[in-house]
Design an enzyme around this catalytic site. Sequence first.
Site, PDB file in Angstrom:
ATOM      1  N   HIS A 358       0.805  -1.229   0.000  1.00 57.95           N
ATOM      2  CA  HIS A 358       0.000   0.000   0.000  1.00 57.95           C
ATOM      3  C   HIS A 358       0.832   1.269   0.000  1.00 57.95           C
ATOM      4  O   HIS A 358       0.273   2.356   0.160  1.00 57.95           O
ATOM      5  CB  HIS A 358      -0.937   0.048   1.211  1.00 57.95           C
ATOM      6  CG  HIS A 358      -1.959  -1.038   1.251  1.00 57.95           C
ATOM      7  ND1 HIS A 358      -3.253  -0.857   0.816  1.00 57.95           N
ATOM      8  CD2 HIS A 358      -1.876  -2.317   1.674  1.00 57.95           C
ATOM      9  CE1 HIS A 358      -3.932  -1.992   0.987  1.00 57.95           C
ATOM     10  NE2 HIS A 358      -3.113  -2.885   1.505  1.00 57.95           N
ATOM     11  N   LYS A 549      -9.058  13.416   4.650  1.00 57.99           N
ATOM     12  CA  LYS A 549      -8.117  12.287   4.627  1.00 57.99           C
ATOM     13  C   LYS A 549      -7.116  12.542   5.732  1.00 57.99           C
ATOM     14  O   LYS A 549      -7.083  13.640   6.295  1.00 57.99           O
ATOM     15  CB  LYS A 549      -7.412  12.197   3.272  1.00 57.99           C
ATOM     16  CG  LYS A 549      -6.823  13.539   2.801  1.00 57.99           C
ATOM     17  CD  LYS A 549      -6.168  13.443   1.426  1.00 57.99           C
ATOM     18  CE  LYS A 549      -7.146  13.422   0.295  1.00 57.99           C
ATOM     19  NZ  LYS A 549      -6.907  12.347  -0.655  1.00 57.99           N
ATOM     20  N   ARG A 550      -6.278  11.534   6.054  1.00 55.13           N
ATOM     21  CA  ARG A 550      -5.237  11.785   7.049  1.00 55.13           C
ATOM     22  C   ARG A 550      -4.419  13.009   6.626  1.00 55.13           C
ATOM     23  O   ARG A 550      -4.247  13.272   5.439  1.00 55.13           O
ATOM     24  CB  ARG A 550      -4.335  10.554   7.191  1.00 55.13           C
ATOM     25  CG  ARG A 550      -5.003   9.387   7.899  1.00 55.13           C
ATOM     26  CD  ARG A 550      -5.414   9.767   9.316  1.00 55.13           C
ATOM     27  NE  ARG A 550      -4.239   9.852  10.160  1.00 55.13           N
ATOM     28  CZ  ARG A 550      -3.901   8.959  11.082  1.00 55.13           C
ATOM     29  NH1 ARG A 550      -4.684   7.918  11.316  1.00 55.13           N
ATOM     30  NH2 ARG A 550      -2.805   9.085  11.797  1.00 55.13           N
ATOM     31  N   LYS A 555       0.104  14.480   0.999  1.00 57.10           N
ATOM     32  CA  LYS A 555      -1.273  14.704   0.545  1.00 57.10           C
ATOM     33  C   LYS A 555      -1.541  16.196   0.282  1.00 57.10           C
ATOM     34  O   LYS A 555      -2.543  16.563  -0.309  1.00 57.10           O
ATOM     35  CB  LYS A 555      -2.260  14.141   1.561  1.00 57.10           C
ATOM     36  CG  LYS A 555      -2.190  12.612   1.710  1.00 57.10           C
ATOM     37  CD  LYS A 555      -3.089  12.120   2.837  1.00 57.10           C
ATOM     38  CE  LYS A 555      -2.916  10.640   3.166  1.00 57.10           C
ATOM     39  NZ  LYS A 555      -3.614   9.744   2.218  1.00 57.10           N
ATOM     40  N   THR A 657      -8.907   6.119  -1.756  1.00 56.09           N
ATOM     41  CA  THR A 657     -10.239   5.512  -1.896  1.00 56.09           C
ATOM     42  C   THR A 657     -11.304   6.569  -1.639  1.00 56.09           C
ATOM     43  O   THR A 657     -12.424   6.456  -2.127  1.00 56.09           O
ATOM     44  CB  THR A 657     -10.425   4.326  -0.923  1.00 56.09           C
ATOM     45  OG1 THR A 657      -9.926   4.720   0.361  1.00 56.09           O
ATOM     46  CG2 THR A 657      -9.682   3.100  -1.406  1.00 56.09           C
ATOM     47  N   LYS A 661     -15.119   7.529  -3.327  1.00 52.56           N
ATOM     48  CA  LYS A 661     -16.362   7.815  -2.578  1.00 52.56           C
ATOM     49  C   LYS A 661     -16.946   9.150  -3.035  1.00 52.56           C
ATOM     50  O   LYS A 661     -18.160   9.289  -3.209  1.00 52.56           O
ATOM     51  CB  LYS A 661     -16.075   7.807  -1.069  1.00 52.56           C
ATOM     52  CG  LYS A 661     -15.661   6.430  -0.552  1.00 52.56           C
ATOM     53  CD  LYS A 661     -14.965   6.469   0.810  1.00 52.56           C
ATOM     54  CE  LYS A 661     -14.227   5.149   1.051  1.00 52.56           C
ATOM     55  NZ  LYS A 661     -13.284   5.208   2.197  1.00 52.56           N
TER      56      LYS A 661
HETATM   57  C1  26Q Z   1       3.045   0.929  10.670  1.00 49.33           C
HETATM   58  C2  26Q Z   1       3.956   0.701  11.670  1.00 49.33           C
HETATM   59  C3  26Q Z   1       3.689   1.092  12.981  1.00 49.33           C
HETATM   60  C4  26Q Z   1       2.470   1.698  13.263  1.00 49.33           C
HETATM   61  C5  26Q Z   1       1.565   1.922  12.248  1.00 49.33           C
HETATM   62  C6  26Q Z   1       1.839   1.547  10.957  1.00 49.33           C
HETATM   63  C7  26Q Z   1       0.867   1.806   9.887  1.00 49.33           C
HETATM   64  C8  26Q Z   1      -0.493   1.755  10.112  1.00 49.33           C
HETATM   65  C9  26Q Z   1      -1.381   2.037   9.114  1.00 49.33           C
HETATM   66  C10 26Q Z   1       1.292   2.141   8.612  1.00 49.33           C
HETATM   67  C11 26Q Z   1       0.392   2.420   7.607  1.00 49.33           C
HETATM   68  C12 26Q Z   1      -0.960   2.368   7.848  1.00 49.33           C
HETATM   69  C13 26Q Z   1      -1.961   2.684   6.833  1.00 49.33           C
HETATM   70  C14 26Q Z   1      -1.677   2.920   5.575  1.00 49.33           C
HETATM   71  C15 26Q Z   1      -2.723   3.294   4.611  1.00 49.33           C
HETATM   72  O1  26Q Z   1      -3.856   3.548   4.978  1.00 49.33           O
HETATM   73  N1  26Q Z   1      -2.396   3.328   3.321  1.00 49.33           N
HETATM   74  C16 26Q Z   1      -3.372   3.685   2.316  1.00 49.33           C
HETATM   75  O2  26Q Z   1      -3.989   2.497   1.854  1.00 49.33           O
HETATM   76  C17 26Q Z   1      -5.075   2.789   0.994  1.00 49.33           C
HETATM   77  C18 26Q Z   1      -5.727   1.482   0.627  1.00 49.33           C
HETATM   78  O3  26Q Z   1      -4.952   0.792  -0.299  1.00 49.33           O
HETATM   79  C19 26Q Z   1      -4.612   3.562  -0.220  1.00 49.33           C
HETATM   80  O4  26Q Z   1      -5.755   3.936  -0.954  1.00 49.33           O
HETATM   81  C20 26Q Z   1      -3.837   4.801   0.182  1.00 49.33           C
HETATM   82  O5  26Q Z   1      -3.278   5.417  -0.977  1.00 49.33           O
HETATM   83  C21 26Q Z   1      -2.730   4.416   1.155  1.00 49.33           C
HETATM   84  O6  26Q Z   1      -2.065   5.583   1.622  1.00 49.33           O
END
Ligand code: 26Q
Length: 816
Positions: A358, A549-550, A555, A657, A661
Amino acid sequence: MTPEPIRTGLKVDALRQAVLDNLASLQACYPDIATPHDWYMALAYGVRDRMLARWVSTVRSFAARDVKAACYLSAEFLIGPQLGNNLVNLGIEAAAREAMRSLGQDLDALIALEAEPGLGNGGLGRLAACYLDSLATLEVPAIGYGIRYEFGIFDQEIHDGWQVEVTDKWLQKGNPWEIVRPEVSFYVNFGGHTETDADARVHWIPANRVKGVAYDTPVLGYRVSTCNTLRLWKSEAVESFDLKDFNVGDYYGAVHEKVISETLSKVLYPNDEPEIGKRLRLAQQYFFVSCSLQDILRLLDMKGEPIARLPEMAAVQLNDTHPSIAVVELMRLLVDERRLPWEQAWDITQRTLAYTNHTLLPEALETWGLPLFRDLLPRLLEIVYEINRRFLDKVRRRYPGDDARVARLSLIDEAGEKRVRMANLATVGSHAVNGVAALHSALLRQTVLRDFAELWPERFHNVTNGVTPRRFLVLSNPGLAQLLNETVGEGWVTDLSRLKNLEAHASESSFQERWRRVKRLNKEALANLIRARVGLAVDPDALFDIQVKRIHEYKRQHLNLLHVITLYQRLRRNAQLDVAARCFIFGGKAAPGYHMAKLMIRLINGVAEAVNNDAALGGRLKVVFFPDFNVKNAHYIYPAADLSEQISTAGKEASGTGNMKFMLNGALTIGTLDGANVEIREEVGAENFFLFGMAADHVDRMMREGYRPSDYVDANAELREALDLVAAGHFSHGDREMVRPLIDNLLHSDPFLVLADYAEYIACQERVSAAWKDQGRWTRMSILNTARAGKFSSDRAIREYCDRIWKVRPMRIALD
Ligand code: 26Q
């Protein structure tokens, strides 16, 4: 007529009676004294009852038949509130509304009471939830595995313009959707050392052991009998272990260990968090992966299938590298516990697992330092080394003398402190690797996993993300859903490509009128919510320009903000300027330790304060920071959008995503050629998409050849003016120090090319304003966006996973 059974009947009378029964027997009260929460619980249990027969039939059919299941392993499932969605999927929303009305209760008010299960950070977690919805709707046998976090993503409050994190206590008032299964539990080892016995068998002597207990949530498909399971693990202490074997005499030590065991599933970690909680995060990952794989092997045993048939019975998908320790744990279970030869175990492992990436951002790729890894998971590190040894032997045979390539492919990064590279591990241990949008998958092959793609080109796939039209249209935009039903029939809900039939009406003025009416009501609803939450009046006639979004530098919420400031300056210079009224809405959480992101929130609020209170603007510009963006609030936001901001630096957003939406709800997109924007533009047509900015290859070249942000400031007076205004403290009560990190970063490094894309962005926004002035043209484009959103259904995405990667087929469920 005989009345319907109270626990299963789908009509008004049975529902009404069920709610009254539950009020008495589960909430121990009666209508006169019931609180809104009592009514909510009584209804939720009534709805759950109606799902249970389907759930049981689904489990029974699966157990009885020789069918393969999809097992989706994810550290996050951002499922959102359940009541409304379950009513929609059961098809009893109208009946429930009437039943509650007859009891003096408003269904929407009860739905609004539900706590948000915030078991995810953002896109990745929400994607997992959309996929579960589609799997059930497509009648595919599937199970989601994750962690039952006691505290999900924090709630965001805004104090003096700053983000303040508040703990999310979603379980406080009880969760009516989950069923605990104390008998479905597994042990997970941590720490200690390994010993090899006379038969060369390795034994892991752990220092600590944790128990994982299953908590199941039913996932019902839309108007089908398939009801799959989301199984989340809660950690518990193993009493006997600490007290008897290891802490003899040390009662308080044992209690301390117990506390540590129980913290494993306590809290969800935010992404973009530098360095905190590393050890606990790895322990969480191993904990839920081990429980899930043990459960999968138990189900295989229960079906009477030999272990060799695992790849024919289960497709295990790794949602990013967070569960990638599964490669090693499955090998451990097969070799150490089931005593399979290494080669056979490896063959089974590879054929069972598949990995979705991702992100391409190097700083977001997971690695674990060896000392931590060894300390927590000593046996697993040995297995990592053995996997790596065998793998690199093959690489060396294929590329003799190419040490640089071996170093790049290795599961261990040897530069600096040695670290395990989880993306390499996931790739080596899987039969399929996919990115989440066409551009992202192509870049993945060319950059992060280039050497692997050369080695095994056949392993690499693209599956462009999708979103569920049930939650993001039927449930959250009932007005539009109704109009679509009347125009193209109801089939679009499970065959989103049918929205194409809207195209014939895109230019009809009477249809356009109805379309605008729906959007207008949605904008009024959001305006009311903004008034209630932020205390600001916004005009539903204004263009609603939304970025939710975050918060992250890539972004580029600050690029959006520079546009706002530019308009503000233009209007302050010339109050007569013909500027269409716009309401800029921002929303999103910043990771608690990500200072730049928090500063961006502060600056948005500073700009909002200045803009919203400047009488000279005549109310033509409004800026809102909508606090606590989550799934629940999203239900109001996407349907009210005119313009969707998808403005990440090209090459950085894997897919997005939210972009889908918005499109589905008739918003037009202003965006870069990044992630799924590329495909959105292809589907909707270039003439219906506001494109700007450098493409990914251009970004890459510029960063390599040397980018000088100051050149762009020198060349653009408005940009200079906007930055100067920020730097002078105009939006921070004169505080220049506060904004300095942001300004310095932009002027001296600007790693995400905000300044390089500024001019094109402003010009593109002028095209947006021009299009908005012609409401007939705008409405036509809006209709075409919805009409051409078919590709972005998670049903399409799940079909692709089933056909190309999992080889899993649907199974019809007959209700007993
Ligand atoms: C990793 C290590 C330690 C703590 C947290 C994390 C962690 C947690 C969540 C790292 C990443 C995430 C989430 C990532 C994320 O949401 N990525 C998004 O995924 C979507 C679905 O595929 C994409 O549409 C987005 O582009 C992408 O940023």
